[in-house]
Design a protein around this motif. Structure first.
Motif, PDB file in Angstrom:
ATOM      1  N   ARG A 129      11.098  20.757  58.767  1.00 20.95           N
ATOM      2  CA  ARG A 129      11.934  21.136  57.615  1.00 20.95           C
ATOM      3  C   ARG A 129      11.475  22.413  56.942  1.00 20.95           C
ATOM      4  NH1 ARG A 129      12.154  15.918  53.938  1.00 20.95           N
ATOM      5  NH2 ARG A 129       9.998  16.070  54.530  1.00 20.95           N
ATOM      6  N   MET A 130      10.191  22.738  57.040  1.00 24.24           N
ATOM      7  CA  MET A 130       9.647  23.886  56.307  1.00 24.24           C
ATOM      8  C   MET A 130      10.244  25.200  56.833  1.00 24.24           C
ATOM      9  SD  MET A 130       5.668  22.582  55.975  1.00 24.24           S
ATOM     10  CE  MET A 130       5.059  24.082  56.558  1.00 24.24           C
ATOM     11  N   PRO A 131      10.695  26.069  55.945  1.00 23.79           N
ATOM     12  CA  PRO A 131      11.231  27.357  56.406  1.00 23.79           C
ATOM     13  C   PRO A 131      10.098  28.309  56.784  1.00 23.79           C
ATOM     14  CG  PRO A 131      11.339  27.229  54.028  1.00 23.79           C
ATOM     15  CD  PRO A 131      10.842  25.895  54.505  1.00 23.79           C
ATOM     16  N   ILE A 132      10.396  29.234  57.670  1.00 22.74           N
ATOM     17  CA  ILE A 132       9.440  30.249  58.097  1.00 22.74           C
ATOM     18  C   ILE A 132       9.828  31.547  57.407  1.00 22.74           C
ATOM     19  CG2 ILE A 132       8.500  31.524  60.053  1.00 22.74           C
ATOM     20  CD1 ILE A 132       9.506  29.150  61.802  1.00 22.74           C
ATOM     21  N   THR A 133       8.901  32.119  56.633  1.00 24.50           N
ATOM     22  CA  THR A 133       9.183  33.409  56.002  1.00 24.50           C
ATOM     23  C   THR A 133       8.723  34.522  56.936  1.00 24.50           C
ATOM     24  OG1 THR A 133       7.110  33.137  54.804  1.00 24.50           O
ATOM     25  CG2 THR A 133       9.125  32.724  53.589  1.00 24.50           C
ATOM     26  N   VAL A 134       9.590  35.467  57.168  1.00 27.50           N
ATOM     27  CA  VAL A 134       9.298  36.591  58.052  1.00 27.50           C
ATOM     28  C   VAL A 134       8.790  37.738  57.193  1.00 27.50           C
ATOM     29  CG1 VAL A 134      10.254  38.187  59.746  1.00 27.50           C
ATOM     30  CG2 VAL A 134      11.110  35.844  59.620  1.00 27.50           C
ATOM     31  N   HIS A 187       6.657  29.715  64.283  1.00 26.67           N
ATOM     32  CA  HIS A 187       5.726  30.160  63.242  1.00 26.67           C
ATOM     33  C   HIS A 187       4.496  30.831  63.866  1.00 26.67           C
ATOM     34  CE1 HIS A 187       3.555  30.241  59.472  1.00 26.67           C
ATOM     35  NE2 HIS A 187       2.554  29.596  60.043  1.00 26.67           N
ATOM     36  N   ASN A 188       3.965  30.264  64.960  1.00 32.02           N
ATOM     37  CA  ASN A 188       2.802  30.858  65.634  1.00 32.02           C
ATOM     38  C   ASN A 188       3.124  32.239  66.190  1.00 32.02           C
ATOM     39  OD1 ASN A 188       1.230  28.649  65.066  1.00 32.02           O
ATOM     40  ND2 ASN A 188       1.431  27.739  67.085  1.00 32.02           N
ATOM     41  N   MET A 189       4.362  32.434  66.641  1.00 41.61           N
ATOM     42  CA  MET A 189       4.749  33.761  67.134  1.00 41.61           C
ATOM     43  C   MET A 189       4.771  34.771  65.994  1.00 41.61           C
ATOM     44  SD  MET A 189       7.792  32.583  69.714  1.00 41.61           S
ATOM     45  CE  MET A 189       8.371  34.202  70.153  1.00 41.61           C
ATOM     46  N   VAL A 190       5.308  34.379  64.845  1.00 41.36           N
ATOM     47  CA  VAL A 190       5.378  35.294  63.693  1.00 41.36           C
ATOM     48  C   VAL A 190       3.975  35.644  63.202  1.00 41.36           C
ATOM     49  CG1 VAL A 190       6.132  35.505  61.292  1.00 41.36           C
ATOM     50  CG2 VAL A 190       7.684  34.555  62.996  1.00 41.36           C
ATOM     51  N   THR A 246      14.113  34.489  55.993  1.00 39.11           N
ATOM     52  CA  THR A 246      13.665  33.119  56.271  1.00 39.11           C
ATOM     53  C   THR A 246      14.377  32.593  57.506  1.00 39.11           C
ATOM     54  OG1 THR A 246      15.342  32.127  54.860  1.00 39.11           O
ATOM     55  CG2 THR A 246      13.204  32.586  53.847  1.00 39.11           C
ATOM     56  N   ILE A 247      13.653  31.774  58.254  1.00 34.73           N
ATOM     57  CA  ILE A 247      14.192  31.135  59.452  1.00 34.73           C
ATOM     58  C   ILE A 247      14.058  29.633  59.256  1.00 34.73           C
ATOM     59  CG2 ILE A 247      13.941  30.837  61.943  1.00 34.73           C
ATOM     60  CD1 ILE A 247      12.619  33.592  61.992  1.00 34.73           C
ATOM     61  N   THR A 248      15.123  28.905  59.566  1.00 37.26           N
ATOM     62  CA  THR A 248      15.082  27.446  59.500  1.00 37.26           C
ATOM     63  C   THR A 248      15.435  26.876  60.865  1.00 37.26           C
ATOM     64  OG1 THR A 248      17.364  27.406  58.726  1.00 37.26           O
ATOM     65  CG2 THR A 248      15.637  27.290  57.048  1.00 37.26           C
ATOM     66  N   VAL A 249      14.788  25.753  61.187  1.00 35.44           N
ATOM     67  CA  VAL A 249      15.046  25.045  62.438  1.00 35.44           C
ATOM     68  C   VAL A 249      15.602  23.680  62.074  1.00 35.44           C
ATOM     69  CG1 VAL A 249      14.015  24.136  64.550  1.00 35.44           C
ATOM     70  CG2 VAL A 249      13.142  26.251  63.580  1.00 35.44           C
ATOM     71  N   SER A 250      16.738  23.311  62.677  1.00 39.17           N
ATOM     72  CA  SER A 250      17.310  21.989  62.429  1.00 39.17           C
ATOM     73  C   SER A 250      17.650  21.350  63.767  1.00 39.17           C
ATOM     74  CB  SER A 250      18.544  22.092  61.539  1.00 39.17           C
ATOM     75  OG  SER A 250      19.509  22.924  62.140  1.00 39.17           O
ATOM     76  N   ARG A 251      17.775  20.016  63.752  1.00 40.26           N
ATOM     77  CA  ARG A 251      18.079  19.290  64.983  1.00 40.26           C
ATOM     78  C   ARG A 251      19.491  18.733  64.902  1.00 40.26           C
ATOM     79  NH1 ARG A 251      13.510  15.298  63.209  1.00 40.26           N
ATOM     80  NH2 ARG A 251      14.659  13.798  61.975  1.00 40.26           N
ATOM     81  N   PRO A 252      20.144  18.545  66.039  1.00 40.95           N
ATOM     82  CA  PRO A 252      21.525  18.085  66.019  1.00 40.95           C
ATOM     83  C   PRO A 252      21.682  16.620  65.611  1.00 40.95           C
ATOM     84  CG  PRO A 252      20.767  18.334  68.274  1.00 40.95           C
ATOM     85  CD  PRO A 252      19.689  18.868  67.392  1.00 40.95           C
ATOM     86  N   LEU A 270       7.863  20.783  66.846  1.00 43.51           N
ATOM     87  CA  LEU A 270       7.267  21.643  67.866  1.00 43.51           C
ATOM     88  C   LEU A 270       7.937  23.014  67.882  1.00 43.51           C
ATOM     89  CD1 LEU A 270       5.469  22.032  70.452  1.00 43.51           C
ATOM     90  CD2 LEU A 270       7.473  21.300  71.721  1.00 43.51           C
ATOM     91  N   THR A 271       9.258  23.028  67.854  1.00 46.95           N
ATOM     92  CA  THR A 271       9.998  24.290  67.894  1.00 46.95           C
ATOM     93  C   THR A 271       9.657  25.159  66.690  1.00 46.95           C
ATOM     94  OG1 THR A 271      11.797  23.152  69.032  1.00 46.95           O
ATOM     95  CG2 THR A 271      12.310  25.285  68.082  1.00 46.95           C
TER      96      THR A 271
END
Length: 181
Positions: free
Chosen positions: A6-11, A74-77, A50-56, A68-69
């Motif tokens: 749920r946590m957003p990724i700040t770029v 986040h590790n790439m950023v 910001t980037i958010t990841v959600s599941r269907p 995991l996604t």
């Protein structure tokens, strides 16, 4: 919901993130560029910085891939902004390391020198004859390369000789009793 997912990724500024078809993510930053194909089922949205990841849906597989996604992204950023590093220590009498060109040359008590070539995306520094610093923007590649270097002479439990991580604690064993008869 996944707490991590749920946590957003700040770029941060200076980093660009591109999400192509099939969730192929390319992250460019000051330290390098990383491309990774993430799970195509996950929904990756970028809004501003910001980037958010959600599941269907809440299937078991989707729940496990959600966090995991997000963590891989986040590790790439973080990798393209700060770089990851692993520090290794070499312990033992006569054990030393040196850098010759792009090769890591190690004297580890064998009858020959152990030579490990530097791979693409990874840089090796030798600040002291018994220290190795491995750097790179891909967290997985840095950890794998450090494990392969450590594997050349893993630390033994009696005297602690070998190559160990800087923060690793070697559990020591007591040697022979050696009493007189």
């Amino acid at each position: 919901m996944s707490r991590i997912g749920r946590m957003p990724i700040t770029v941060p500024a200076g980093v660009t993130v591109e999400v192509a078809e099939g969730n192929v993510v390319t992250v460019k930053g000051p330290k390098g560029q990383l491309t990774r194909a993430l799970c195509p089922v996950m929904d990756i949205k970028q809004e501003g910085n910001t980037i958010t990841v959600s599941r269907p849906n809440d299937d078991k597989l989707n729940r496990s891939l959600h966090g995991l996604t997000r963590t891989l992204l986040h590790n790439m950023v973080v990798g393209v902004t700060e770089e990851y590093k692993k520090e290794l220590e070499v312990n033992g009498v006569g054990y030393r390391v040196a850098k010759e060109g792009k090769n890591l040359v190690m004297n580890l008590g064998y009858s020959h020198q152990v030579i490990v070539p530097e791979i693409e995306g990874i840089s090796i520094d030798v600040p002291a004859p018994n220290k190795i610093v491995i750097r790179g923007c891909d967290k997985q590649a840095v950890g794998q390369f450090a494990a392969e270097v450590r594997e050349k002479r893993p630390p033994e439990p009696y005297k602690g000789k070998g190559i160990k991580y800087a923060d690793e604690v070697i559990r020591r064993k007591v040697g022979k009793a050696g009493g007189k008869k």
